[in-house]
Design a protein around this motif. Structure first.
Motif, PDB file in Angstrom:
ATOM      1  N   THR A 108      38.489  28.869  39.242  1.00 22.77           N
ATOM      2  CA  THR A 108      37.828  29.483  38.083  1.00 22.77           C
ATOM      3  C   THR A 108      37.754  30.997  38.239  1.00 22.77           C
ATOM      4  OG1 THR A 108      36.517  27.483  37.767  1.00 22.77           O
ATOM      5  CG2 THR A 108      35.720  29.483  36.695  1.00 22.77           C
ATOM      6  N   ALA A 109      37.412  31.457  39.450  1.00 20.06           N
ATOM      7  CA  ALA A 109      37.317  32.901  39.686  1.00 20.06           C
ATOM      8  C   ALA A 109      38.654  33.585  39.422  1.00 20.06           C
ATOM      9  CB  ALA A 109      36.856  33.164  41.122  1.00 20.06           C
ATOM     10  N   CYS A 110      39.742  32.994  39.914  1.00 18.52           N
ATOM     11  CA  CYS A 110      41.083  33.571  39.687  1.00 18.52           C
ATOM     12  C   CYS A 110      41.407  33.610  38.190  1.00 18.52           C
ATOM     13  CB  CYS A 110      42.144  32.752  40.421  1.00 18.52           C
ATOM     14  SG  CYS A 110      42.107  32.991  42.192  1.00 18.52           S
ATOM     15  N   LYS A 111      41.117  32.502  37.534  1.00 17.65           N
ATOM     16  CA  LYS A 111      41.432  32.420  36.097  1.00 17.65           C
ATOM     17  C   LYS A 111      40.710  33.523  35.326  1.00 17.65           C
ATOM     18  CE  LYS A 111      39.465  29.391  33.347  1.00 17.65           C
ATOM     19  NZ  LYS A 111      39.040  28.126  32.695  1.00 17.65           N
ATOM     20  N   TRP A 112      39.440  33.725  35.619  1.00 14.56           N
ATOM     21  CA  TRP A 112      38.673  34.754  34.923  1.00 14.56           C
ATOM     22  C   TRP A 112      39.223  36.155  35.208  1.00 14.56           C
ATOM     23  CZ3 TRP A 112      32.975  32.866  36.147  1.00 14.56           C
ATOM     24  CH2 TRP A 112      32.704  31.757  35.361  1.00 14.56           C
ATOM     25  N   ILE A 113      39.512  36.424  36.496  1.00 16.66           N
ATOM     26  CA  ILE A 113      39.984  37.772  36.854  1.00 16.66           C
ATOM     27  C   ILE A 113      41.348  38.047  36.225  1.00 16.66           C
ATOM     28  CG2 ILE A 113      40.761  39.220  38.787  1.00 16.66           C
ATOM     29  CD1 ILE A 113      38.494  37.889  40.433  1.00 16.66           C
ATOM     30  N   VAL A 114      42.226  37.038  36.234  1.00 17.38           N
ATOM     31  CA  VAL A 114      43.541  37.215  35.600  1.00 17.38           C
ATOM     32  C   VAL A 114      43.378  37.448  34.100  1.00 17.38           C
ATOM     33  CG1 VAL A 114      45.696  36.036  35.009  1.00 17.38           C
ATOM     34  CG2 VAL A 114      44.805  35.922  37.350  1.00 17.38           C
ATOM     35  N   GLN A 115      42.445  36.705  33.493  1.00 21.39           N
ATOM     36  CA  GLN A 115      42.269  36.799  32.047  1.00 21.39           C
ATOM     37  C   GLN A 115      41.603  38.114  31.631  1.00 21.39           C
ATOM     38  OE1 GLN A 115      40.243  33.398  30.424  1.00 21.39           O
ATOM     39  NE2 GLN A 115      40.273  34.154  28.322  1.00 21.39           N
ATOM     40  N   TYR A 116      40.598  38.563  32.407  1.00 23.22           N
ATOM     41  CA  TYR A 116      39.815  39.725  31.976  1.00 23.22           C
ATOM     42  C   TYR A 116      40.048  40.978  32.830  1.00 23.22           C
ATOM     43  CZ  TYR A 116      37.399  36.117  29.314  1.00 23.22           C
ATOM     44  OH  TYR A 116      37.110  35.071  28.465  1.00 23.22           O
ATOM     45  N   GLY A 117      40.882  40.857  33.858  1.00 21.44           N
ATOM     46  CA  GLY A 117      41.331  42.041  34.586  1.00 21.44           C
ATOM     47  C   GLY A 117      40.523  42.454  35.793  1.00 21.44           C
ATOM     48  N   SER A 118      39.211  42.228  35.784  1.00 22.51           N
ATOM     49  CA  SER A 118      38.361  42.680  36.884  1.00 22.51           C
ATOM     50  C   SER A 118      36.996  42.023  36.746  1.00 22.51           C
ATOM     51  CB  SER A 118      38.182  44.201  36.843  1.00 22.51           C
ATOM     52  OG  SER A 118      37.479  44.576  35.657  1.00 22.51           O
ATOM     53  N   LEU A 119      36.135  42.257  37.739  1.00 25.53           N
ATOM     54  CA  LEU A 119      34.774  41.723  37.654  1.00 25.53           C
ATOM     55  C   LEU A 119      34.045  42.327  36.464  1.00 25.53           C
ATOM     56  CD1 LEU A 119      32.557  39.965  38.938  1.00 25.53           C
ATOM     57  CD2 LEU A 119      31.873  41.954  40.292  1.00 25.53           C
TER      58      LEU A 119
END
Length: 792
Positions: A191-202
């Motif tokens: 999930t963390a990877c998916k979010w970072i890939v989708q939104y670019g950064s924290l």
């Protein structure tokens, strides 16, 4: 070259056997770290190097977050005793040691890496800590010598799914349990990877938190205030004030006199001889192993009290000439280390990929089915097995393996009745050290001091896992030959210890060994199922679940999902205002089974939810699943019985578990009826007769309990008659079951509350049963009270 000494200190301590020098001082961690430094000096010709350790005391992170690393246990005494001598020994072998107050080793490494990068240097960071992958760039490599893993920028992306510059964002989302830094609840790596890939950064993830649905999105929004702090704690400091320069870390030769002193003190005999040979020169790094030979490992400890055997060089049996040589050797050897290598999954259907052998001064791998592109020709399976059949099936040709029962199944699938397996290393380890891990590689490290190839190193893990048949032949051969070699070497060590102890020798020779072939036959025969009856029960359970669901809807005043903890929480605690008994780690009211069981004593809805859960489990785990476990070739269910799982000596059953077929409820007992015998046969059930109560009668001397056994009474029936105040002739199976729970439960300390929970009755009735029980058996009550008082 920057080494995270603190990381390797802990890893070496836990990976190696307990090693001590002649004075009894612990030396395992010292040996492990020094050996890794020697290996690094061989692999990387650095112009400057340092080994960095954490300083004692608090750091700036503790001040920012008082709970930082709060869950870590104190350093074991045997490890603590090695820290100071290790730092001195590292200096003595020519490595500068750095310890900087107020910061961690990671921060010092990050600062030096930044200084090196500014000057255009290449940097190698050696650690087992994934946090330091945030430093990887085009000129910085992350290396773990214990796993032989090397990560450049692309390697970090492949391993974690994000580039090095996003590692801290990734870690902030998933948290760091080791350092007690929470992340977002129930958010894992995917999930963390998916979010970072989708939104670019924290920052991007946090900015779009309102768009993320489901429980994960809800948990993210709860953590928004915390995440910047988490990231700050996880970010390494790259500007620590240091009073040394890169020039101060220039490689220097060790002082031979000090070097010999180190090796003499700690009893590292081989290194001592090596240092003496150098006669005033620098210490030579260990020679690389020759091709086809496993060589010595970093864990092969040179200790006067613990010296392991040498690993055998191996060869690949690739043609008829080599096969004839192998067979001749096997026929001449009194005992052979033996291992079967097969496809994954069910032992009843696994197919042979290769066989490995160890004997005398060599080991061999006989491959059959390595089928990757470019794989060399291999001997034909059927004809080769025919030539080996005489040796494999001979009871006089003695063999030792690791998990022999599995090997017997695989060969049986190919028409071979494996015989002569007089010893199984996994059983020997179980008898000697029941609480320890019994993986072959772990055993080899612990007892032989060998560092062998692990299965994950060979076939990978998770989504990247490949079949053993797809592994390059030379590497597969090394792994396979080591398996046979380890079995033979471990047997020589473990069996000598068993034979020296009369009781252990009895347990191993008279119980564990004879049971193995019996279990093999039981597994091979399998169990017959009445699948039609199970299917009918599955339909009936489905109907009962629907009826309970309707009752639950009525009790709740609305429909809801009985499988959703969130909706159950809203109904029970927000709408019906039931008392909160326990909370989850995220602070929500818990709806686990213990909580519902307690609430069910006084409220109808939790009881309905529990009953629905119980039927749902019966349906999914047994009536739906068991028919799918039937082997299409035999028409039966074949479980695997493990002799070496339970520390108590009991067997465990898995895939499927046939030891947990329910019996407490009528629905559960109906499932047991579906295990049947074929025409003309019977299923026999044998069990100790009320063994714990007999022990209690002996220990307590209770007159009523002893008389019940002397006169051949069924104690459970007699207890049932007593607590229900009915004649013995009127006691039915349900009465007896309740009495059995009370009889066994109370002698193990169950309270009236526990009895109520277990039987699903109110606490007042449960207390009445308990009082009547102790009135019937006052000696048992006296014994329990006295035992508690004596312990206190």
């Amino acid at each position: 070259m920057l080494v995270d000494g603190s990381s390797y200190l802990y890893r070496a301590f836990h990976a190696l056997p307990e090693l001590r020098n002649a004075k009894g001082e612990p030396t395992g961690a010292i040996y492990g770290v020094l050996n890794m430094l020697r290996r690094l000096a061989t692999d990387y010709k650095a112009q400057a190097r340092a080994c960095v350790f954490d300083a004692r005391g608090k750091t700036f992170r503790d001040e920012a977050y008082p709970d930082y690393k709060a869950t870590r246990t104190a350093m074991p005494d045997d490890l603590s005793a090695q820290v100071e001598p290790l730092c001195q020994a590292v200096e003595d072998i020519g490595w500068p040691v750095l310890v900087v107050d107020g910061v961690e080793a990671d921060d010092v490494i990050a600062t030096l890496a930044a200084q090196a990068g500014a000057r255009g240097w290449r940097t190698v960071i050696s650690t087992g800590d994934k946090d330091l992958t945030q430093l990887v760039d085009e000129r910085t490599l992350w290396v773990n010598t214990m796993s032989n893993e090397k990560l450049d920028v692309e390697g970090v992306k492949q391993k974690f799914g994000v580039p090095p510059e996003r590692i801290v964002d990734y870690l902030a989302l998933i948290g760091d349990q080791i350092d007690n830094i929470p992340g977002v609840a129930k958010v894992g790596p995917k999930t963390a990877c998916k979010w970072i890939v989708q939104y670019g950064s924290l920052e991007g993830v946090m900015a779009h938190a309102g768009e993320i649905s489901g429980q994960a999105g809800e948990n993210l929004r709860k953590a928004l205030d915390w995440l910047p702090t988490a990231r700050s704690l996880l970010t390494v400091k790259r500007d620590v004030p240091l009073d040394i320069t890169l020039e101060d870390l220039a490689v220097r030769a060790p002082d031979p006199v000090r070097l010999r002193s180190v090796y003499e003190r700690f009893g590292f005999k081989t290194w001592l001889k090596e240092a003496e040979r150098e006669a005033g020169g620098a210490l030579s790094p260990p020679s690389p192993p020759v091709e086809g030979s496993p060589g010595k490992s970093p864990a092969q400890a040179e200790n006067p009290e613990k010296k392991g055997p040498e690993q055998r060089p191996f060869f690949i049996v690739s043609d008829e000439t080599a096969l004839e040589r192998l067979i001749a050797s096997l026929e001449a050897e009194p005992l052979v280390g033996f291992a079967v290598h097969a496809t994954d999954g069910d032992p009843m259907s696994a197919e042979l990929i290769g066989l490995s052998f160890a004997y005398g001064r060599e080991a061999a791998y006989l491959p059959f089915r390595h089928d990757y592109a470019g794989a060399p020709a291999q001997l034909p399976l059927k004809q080769t097995l025919e030539k080996l059949k005489g040796w494999l099936e001979s009871a006089e040709r003695l063999k030792v393996g690791h998990n022999v029962k599995h090997d017997m199944h695989v060969l049986a699938n190919h028409g071979i009745r494996l015989a002569g397996c007089v010893h199984d290393v996994i059983l020997e380890s179980y008898v000697l050290e029941v609480h320890e891990r019994r993986d072959l590689g772990v055993l080899a490290r612990r007892h032989c001091g060998w560092q062998t190839l692990g299965a994950e190193e060979v076939v990978g893990k998770g989504a990247s896992r490949i079949a053993f048949s797809s592994v390059e032949l030379q590497r597969a051969a090394q792994y396979a030959a080591q398996a046979a070699d380890c079995s033979l070497a471990l047997h020589e060590i473990l069996h000598a210890r068993i034979a020296a102890d009369e009781k252990l020798a009895f347990v191993y020779g008279k119980i564990e060994q004879p049971v193995l072939p019996v279990l093999f036959r039981i597994e091979r025969n399998g169990v017959l199922l009445d699948s039609a009856k199970l299917e009918a029960q599955s339909h009936a359970l489905g109907a009962d679940m629907l009826a309970l669901e309707q009752k639950a809807f009525e009790a709740a005043g609305q429909p809801f999902n009985l499988g959703s903890p969130k909706q159950i929480r809203e109904i029970l605690f927000e709408r019906q205002k039931l008392p909160v008994r326990k909370k989850t780690p995220t602070g929500e009211p818990s709806t686990d089974e213990d909580v519902l069981a307690e609430l069910a004593l006084d409220h109808p809805l939790p009881k309905l939810i529990l009953e629905h859960r119980a039927l749902s489990k019966l349906k999914s785990t047994y009536t739906d699943k068991l028919p799918r476990s039937v082997n299409p070739r035999t028409g039966r269910v074949h479980t695997t019985y493990s002799q070496t799982t339970a520390v108590t000596g009991r067997l465990s059953s898995n895939e499927p578990n046939l030891q947990n077929i329910p019996i407490r409820t009528p629905a559960g007992r109906r499932i047991r009826e579906c295990f049947i015998a074929p025409p003309g046969r019977r299923i026999v059930s044998a069990d100790y007769s009320q063994i714990e109560l007999r022990i209690m009668a002996h220990l307590s001397g209770d007159t009523s309990l002893r008389r019940a056994f002397d006169e051949g009474e069924d104690v459970h029936r007699a207890t049932a008659a007593e607590i229900f105040s009915i004649p013995l002739s009127q006691v039915d199976s349900d009465h007896r079951r309740v009495a059995k729970v009370i009889n066994f439960g109370l002698i193990y300390g169950m309270s009236a509350f526990g009895v109520a929970q277990n039987l699903g009755i109110d606490r007042g009735t449960a207390q009445t049963y308990v009082d009547r029980y102790f009135a019937r058996f006052p000696g048992a009550k006296r014994y329990m009270d006295e035992t508690r008082e004596r312990a206190r």
